[in-house]
Design a protein around this motif. Structure first.
Motif, mmCIF file in Angstrom:
data_model
loop_
_atom_site.group_PDB
_atom_site.id
_atom_site.type_symbol
_atom_site.label_atom_id
_atom_site.label_comp_id
_atom_site.label_asym_id
_atom_site.label_seq_id
_atom_site.Cartn_x
_atom_site.Cartn_y
_atom_site.Cartn_z
ATOM 1 N N ALA A 27 -33.125 37.493 29.773
ATOM 2 C CA ALA A 27 -33.547 38.919 29.911
ATOM 3 C C ALA A 27 -32.336 39.617 30.433
ATOM 4 C CB ALA A 27 -34.528 38.755 31.142
ATOM 5 N N LEU A 28 -31.495 39.111 31.047
ATOM 6 C CA LEU A 28 -30.281 39.877 31.675
ATOM 7 C C LEU A 28 -29.577 40.264 30.357
ATOM 8 C CD1 LEU A 28 -29.486 38.193 35.058
ATOM 9 C CD2 LEU A 28 -30.413 40.499 34.822
ATOM 10 N N ARG A 29 -29.106 39.161 29.484
ATOM 11 C CA ARG A 29 -28.235 39.455 28.314
ATOM 12 C C ARG A 29 -28.940 40.566 27.391
ATOM 13 N NH1 ARG A 29 -28.371 34.598 24.693
ATOM 14 N NH2 ARG A 29 -30.595 35.685 24.376
ATOM 15 N N ASP A 30 -30.264 40.487 27.276
ATOM 16 C CA ASP A 30 -30.873 41.260 26.131
ATOM 17 C C ASP A 30 -31.163 42.660 26.949
ATOM 18 O OD1 ASP A 30 -30.457 39.177 24.732
ATOM 19 O OD2 ASP A 30 -32.421 38.564 24.775
ATOM 20 N N GLY A 31 -31.031 42.700 28.279
ATOM 21 C CA GLY A 31 -31.483 43.956 29.005
ATOM 22 C C GLY A 31 -30.780 44.950 29.180
ATOM 23 N N GLY A 32 -29.427 44.883 28.608
ATOM 24 C CA GLY A 32 -28.448 45.857 28.543
ATOM 25 C C GLY A 32 -27.742 45.605 30.063
ATOM 26 N N THR A 33 -27.632 44.497 30.431
ATOM 27 C CA THR A 33 -26.552 44.157 31.573
ATOM 28 C C THR A 33 -25.175 43.702 31.105
ATOM 29 O OG1 THR A 33 -27.025 41.879 32.033
ATOM 30 C CG2 THR A 33 -28.622 43.291 32.680
ATOM 31 N N THR A 34 -24.430 43.445 31.875
ATOM 32 C CA THR A 34 -22.755 42.861 31.538
ATOM 33 C C THR A 34 -22.958 41.269 31.453
ATOM 34 O OG1 THR A 34 -22.483 42.513 33.941
ATOM 35 C CG2 THR A 34 -21.693 44.766 32.789
ATOM 36 N N VAL A 35 -24.241 40.622 31.787
ATOM 37 C CA VAL A 35 -24.293 39.142 31.524
ATOM 38 C C VAL A 35 -24.029 39.088 29.913
ATOM 39 C CG1 VAL A 35 -26.010 37.281 31.546
ATOM 40 C CG2 VAL A 35 -25.591 38.713 33.611
ATOM 41 N N GLU A 36 -23.168 38.163 29.648
ATOM 42 C CA GLU A 36 -23.033 37.505 28.177
ATOM 43 C C GLU A 36 -23.772 36.174 27.919
ATOM 44 O OE1 GLU A 36 -18.765 37.335 27.636
ATOM 45 O OE2 GLU A 36 -18.767 39.856 27.807
ATOM 46 N N GLY A 37 -23.736 35.360 28.709
ATOM 47 C CA GLY A 37 -24.640 34.026 28.452
ATOM 48 C C GLY A 37 -23.926 33.200 27.394
ATOM 49 N N THR A 38 -22.474 33.226 27.520
ATOM 50 C CA THR A 38 -21.744 32.893 26.326
ATOM 51 C C THR A 38 -21.941 31.379 25.859
ATOM 52 O OG1 THR A 38 -20.100 34.083 27.431
ATOM 53 C CG2 THR A 38 -19.488 32.586 25.756
ATOM 54 N N CYS A 39 -22.495 30.584 26.883
ATOM 55 C CA CYS A 39 -22.549 29.148 26.422
ATOM 56 C C CYS A 39 -24.225 28.937 26.061
ATOM 57 C CB CYS A 39 -22.474 28.112 27.211
ATOM 58 S SG CYS A 39 -23.624 27.982 28.651
ATOM 59 N N GLY A 40 -25.040 29.972 25.971
ATOM 60 C CA GLY A 40 -26.277 29.938 25.446
ATOM 61 C C GLY A 40 -27.312 29.347 26.289
ATOM 62 N N GLY A 41 -26.928 28.914 27.488
ATOM 63 C CA GLY A 41 -27.587 28.807 28.598
ATOM 64 C C GLY A 41 -27.440 27.200 28.847
ATOM 65 N N ALA A 42 -26.328 26.557 28.398
ATOM 66 C CA ALA A 42 -25.884 25.113 28.412
ATOM 67 C C ALA A 42 -25.486 24.864 29.904
ATOM 68 C CB ALA A 42 -25.118 24.619 27.435
#
Ligand code: FES
Length: 107
Positions: A27-42
């Motif tokens: 939600a943060l990654r797709d919501g226009g924040t600076t969160v990248e979630g580089t590992c895809g949630g691993a």
């Protein structure tokens, strides 16, 4: 739909609708924040590091060992606080409607 209140490092605030069951990181990654979630949630990158507002901490499931270990590891490069959590390990629920958090500095 539950909402969360987000403060970014630059002080900008956002309100995001997050479906129950969704990972907060997505939600943060797709919501226009600076969160990248580089590992895809691993739970292996730390790029979804957030500080959860104190009044919400007790409403979250306790961090599992792998989350705690990742938070400890990123403490070498960013400020870790008692309220530090990895957003990829938090699943939204109706009980978290109104959750407030601050995105930590980028790694
Ligand atoms: S997305 Fe990589 S640790 Fe959360």
């Amino acid at each position: 739909m539950p909402q969360i209140f987000v403060t970014q490092q630059d002080g900008q605030t956002l309100t995001l609708d997050v479906a129950a069951g969704a990972r907060l990181m997505e939600a943060l990654r797709d919501g226009g924040t600076t969160v990248e979630g580089t590992c895809g949630g691993a739970c292996s990158c730390g790029s979804c590091h957030v500080y959860v507002d104190a009044q919400w901490l007790s409403k979250l499931d306790a961090a599992a060992d792998d989350e705690s270990e990742m938070i400890e590891a990123i403490g070498d490069v960013v400020e870790v606080r008692p309220s530090s959590r990895l957003a990829c390990q938090i699943h939204m629920s109706d009980a978290l409607d109104g959750l407030s958090l601050t995105i930590a500095e980028a790694i």
